[in-house]
Design an enzyme around this catalytic site. Structure first.
Site, PDB file in Angstrom:
ATOM      1  N   ASP A 194       8.249 -10.996   5.676  1.00  0.00           N
ATOM      2  CA  ASP A 194       8.355  -9.978   6.992  1.00  0.00           C
ATOM      3  C   ASP A 194       9.684  -9.826   7.170  1.00  0.00           C
ATOM      4  O   ASP A 194      10.885 -10.524   7.388  1.00  0.00           O
ATOM      5  CB  ASP A 194       8.190 -11.063   8.071  1.00  0.00           C
ATOM      6  CG  ASP A 194       7.806 -10.397   9.349  1.00  0.00           C
ATOM      7  OD1 ASP A 194       8.075  -9.108   9.709  1.00  0.00           O
ATOM      8  OD2 ASP A 194       7.387 -10.897  10.387  1.00  0.00           O
TER       9      ASP A 194
ATOM     10  N   ARG B 161       1.022  21.631   8.984  1.00  0.00           N
ATOM     11  CA  ARG B 161       2.397  21.575   8.766  1.00  0.00           C
ATOM     12  C   ARG B 161       2.701  21.806   7.451  1.00  0.00           C
ATOM     13  O   ARG B 161       4.127  21.755   7.232  1.00  0.00           O
ATOM     14  CB  ARG B 161       2.969  20.554   9.718  1.00  0.00           C
ATOM     15  CG  ARG B 161       3.002  19.301   9.252  1.00  0.00           C
ATOM     16  CD  ARG B 161       3.212  18.198  10.003  1.00  0.00           C
ATOM     17  NE  ARG B 161       3.365  16.779   9.776  1.00  0.00           N
ATOM     18  CZ  ARG B 161       3.622  15.899  10.513  1.00  0.00           C
ATOM     19  NH1 ARG B 161       3.809  15.768  11.759  1.00  0.00           N
ATOM     20  NH2 ARG B 161       3.455  14.555   9.922  1.00  0.00           N
TER      21      ARG B 161
ATOM     22  N   GLN C 164       0.700  -1.068   0.079  1.00  0.00           N
ATOM     23  CA  GLN C 164      -0.077  -0.086   0.122  1.00  0.00           C
ATOM     24  C   GLN C 164       0.837   1.254  -0.025  1.00  0.00           C
ATOM     25  O   GLN C 164       2.049   1.175   0.122  1.00  0.00           O
ATOM     26  CB  GLN C 164      -0.858  -0.068   0.931  1.00  0.00           C
ATOM     27  CG  GLN C 164      -0.051  -0.112   2.546  1.00  0.00           C
ATOM     28  CD  GLN C 164      -1.061   0.072   3.631  1.00  0.00           C
ATOM     29  OE1 GLN C 164      -2.298  -0.336   3.818  1.00  0.00           O
ATOM     30  NE2 GLN C 164      -0.799   0.568   4.869  1.00  0.00           N
ATOM     31  N   GLY C 165       0.384   2.290  -0.033  1.00  0.00           N
ATOM     32  CA  GLY C 165       0.864   3.769   0.073  1.00  0.00           C
ATOM     33  C   GLY C 165       2.052   3.577  -0.906  1.00  0.00           C
ATOM     34  O   GLY C 165       2.176   3.508  -2.015  1.00  0.00           O
ATOM     35  N   ILE C 166       3.333   4.391  -0.283  1.00  0.00           N
ATOM     36  CA  ILE C 166       4.455   4.832  -1.118  1.00  0.00           C
ATOM     37  C   ILE C 166       5.132   3.508  -1.844  1.00  0.00           C
ATOM     38  O   ILE C 166       5.414   3.423  -2.864  1.00  0.00           O
ATOM     39  CB  ILE C 166       5.311   5.595  -0.325  1.00  0.00           C
ATOM     40  CG1 ILE C 166       4.627   6.875   0.028  1.00  0.00           C
ATOM     41  CG2 ILE C 166       6.677   5.589  -1.076  1.00  0.00           C
ATOM     42  CD1 ILE C 166       5.669   7.679   1.097  1.00  0.00           C
TER      43      ILE C 166
ATOM     44  N   THR D 141      -1.696   8.385   2.462  1.00  0.00           N
ATOM     45  CA  THR D 141      -1.685   7.088   2.367  1.00  0.00           C
ATOM     46  C   THR D 141      -2.391   6.404   3.403  1.00  0.00           C
ATOM     47  O   THR D 141      -2.959   7.019   4.476  1.00  0.00           O
ATOM     48  CB  THR D 141      -0.237   6.509   2.829  1.00  0.00           C
ATOM     49  OG1 THR D 141       0.133   7.152   4.015  1.00  0.00           O
ATOM     50  CG2 THR D 141       1.133   7.283   1.916  1.00  0.00           C
ATOM     51  N   PRO D 142      -2.662   5.075   3.334  1.00  0.00           N
ATOM     52  CA  PRO D 142      -3.454   4.434   4.269  1.00  0.00           C
ATOM     53  C   PRO D 142      -2.781   4.659   5.747  1.00  0.00           C
ATOM     54  O   PRO D 142      -3.562   4.721   6.816  1.00  0.00           O
ATOM     55  CB  PRO D 142      -3.205   3.076   3.964  1.00  0.00           C
ATOM     56  CG  PRO D 142      -3.256   3.068   2.339  1.00  0.00           C
ATOM     57  CD  PRO D 142      -2.378   4.345   2.032  1.00  0.00           C
TER      58      PRO D 142
ATOM     59  N   TYR E 218       9.592   7.791  16.466  1.00  0.00           N
ATOM     60  CA  TYR E 218       9.743   7.713  14.978  1.00  0.00           C
ATOM     61  C   TYR E 218      10.727   8.707  14.466  1.00  0.00           C
ATOM     62  O   TYR E 218      11.656   8.117  13.640  1.00  0.00           O
ATOM     63  CB  TYR E 218       8.176   8.188  14.316  1.00  0.00           C
ATOM     64  CG  TYR E 218       8.506   8.340  12.989  1.00  0.00           C
ATOM     65  CD1 TYR E 218       8.212   7.250  12.158  1.00  0.00           C
ATOM     66  CD2 TYR E 218       8.250   9.572  12.079  1.00  0.00           C
ATOM     67  CE1 TYR E 218       8.323   6.984  10.707  1.00  0.00           C
ATOM     68  CE2 TYR E 218       8.243   9.433  10.651  1.00  0.00           C
ATOM     69  CZ  TYR E 218       8.212   8.383  10.070  1.00  0.00           C
ATOM     70  OH  TYR E 218       8.275   8.400   8.802  1.00  0.00           O
TER      71      TYR E 218
ATOM     72  N   LYS F 169      14.227   7.733  12.199  1.00  0.00           N
ATOM     73  CA  LYS F 169      14.642   7.989  10.915  1.00  0.00           C
ATOM     74  C   LYS F 169      15.631   8.716  10.707  1.00  0.00           C
ATOM     75  O   LYS F 169      16.207   8.995   9.770  1.00  0.00           O
ATOM     76  CB  LYS F 169      13.152   8.854  10.488  1.00  0.00           C
ATOM     77  CG  LYS F 169      12.044   8.324  10.051  1.00  0.00           C
ATOM     78  CD  LYS F 169      12.176   7.102   9.087  1.00  0.00           C
ATOM     79  CE  LYS F 169      10.982   6.268   9.077  1.00  0.00           C
ATOM     80  NZ  LYS F 169      11.241   5.005   7.855  1.00  0.00           N
TER      81      LYS F 169
END
Length: 246
Positions: free
Chosen positions: A59, A206, A17-19, A183-184, A148, A152
């Site tokens: 995984d 932001r 999903q997403g990116i 995104t989801p 997070y 990162k």
């Protein structure tokens, strides 16, 4: 179909999903052979049937599974590390369990995938590794993103270390630092804050552009970094955040 990645074999993690999904599709449109992986096999169903995309449940918290994938793919040209998770909160909100999970998924998984696929790239004489970082904390401080943002920032250090160690061997390693992307995963974070306009505004405020980024916009940058067009680019932090960090 375009040809910017013709003849290249690419591995994409978190492609369900997403990116990750947008990047797998874009790589395929650019004539790459794509191994699209995700821990949730069901999310990969939307990619099945697309020419030149092979789907596999993997995984990235399982080192043996990553090694098995590398054995199956053989030497690849591009590795796009996209798997990750966003925890909400400050240092006082963080738990040891959250900290460990985030570092395992957001950082150690990249360590493992690079260890698995880099030898094949070296044998081929070149390759491009693209790591998903974030504008949050790795570029500027972001509220309520303690765990997070720390992970990162670590991805940036990992990226630069790999880049400098292997630049003379034809290996390029670069990081992408997005702002807030629709995104989801973002939908889940909005829902976790109660949903509705106020929760959405927490994230939207932001973004100076007044909108969220699109997954396809990040995929376009990933494609550039995967292609030979970026042959003179390594060890870089590529910010694509709609002006958030300006």
């Amino acid at each position: 179909m375009e040809m910017r990645l013709k003849g290249k074999t690419c591995v994409v993690t978190a492609a369900g999903q997403g990116i990750g999904a947008a990047t797998a599709r874009t790589f395929a449109r650019e004539s790459a052979r794509v191994w699209a992986t995700d821990v949730d096999a069901g999310k990969l169903d939307a990619l099945k049937g697309i020419e030149s995309i092979v789907t596999r449940r993997v995984d990235v918290l399982d080192k043996a599974a990553i090694g098995q994938l590398a054995s199956e793919t053989g030497a690849v040209d591009v590795l796009f590390n996209c798997a990750g998770f966003v925890h909400h909160g400050t240092v006082l909100d963080a738990t040891d369990e959250q900290w460990q999970f985030a570092f395992n998924l957001n950082v150690r998984s990249m360590f493992w995938t690079i260890q698995a696929f880099l030898p094949g790239m070296l044998e081929k004489g070149g390759g491009s590794i693209v790591n998903m970082s974030s504008a949050a904390s790795s570029v500027k401080g972001a509220a309520l993103r303690f765990i997070y943002g720390t992970t990162k920032a670590a991805v940036v250090g990992l990226t630069k270390s790999v880049a400098v160690d292997y630049v003379s061997k034809g290996i390029r390693c670069n990081a992408i630092c997005p702002g807030t992307v629709q995104t989801p995963s973002l939908d889940e974070r909005i829902s976790a804050l109660g949903g509705g306009a106020d929760a959405k505004q927490f994230f939207l405020q932001r973004q100076p552009t007044g909108r969220f980024g699109a997954a396809e916009e990040i995929a376009a940058l990933a494609t550039y970094l995967a292609s030979d067009e970026s042959a003179f680019t390594t060890g870089t932090v590529n910010v694509i955040d709609g002006g958030w960090s300006v």
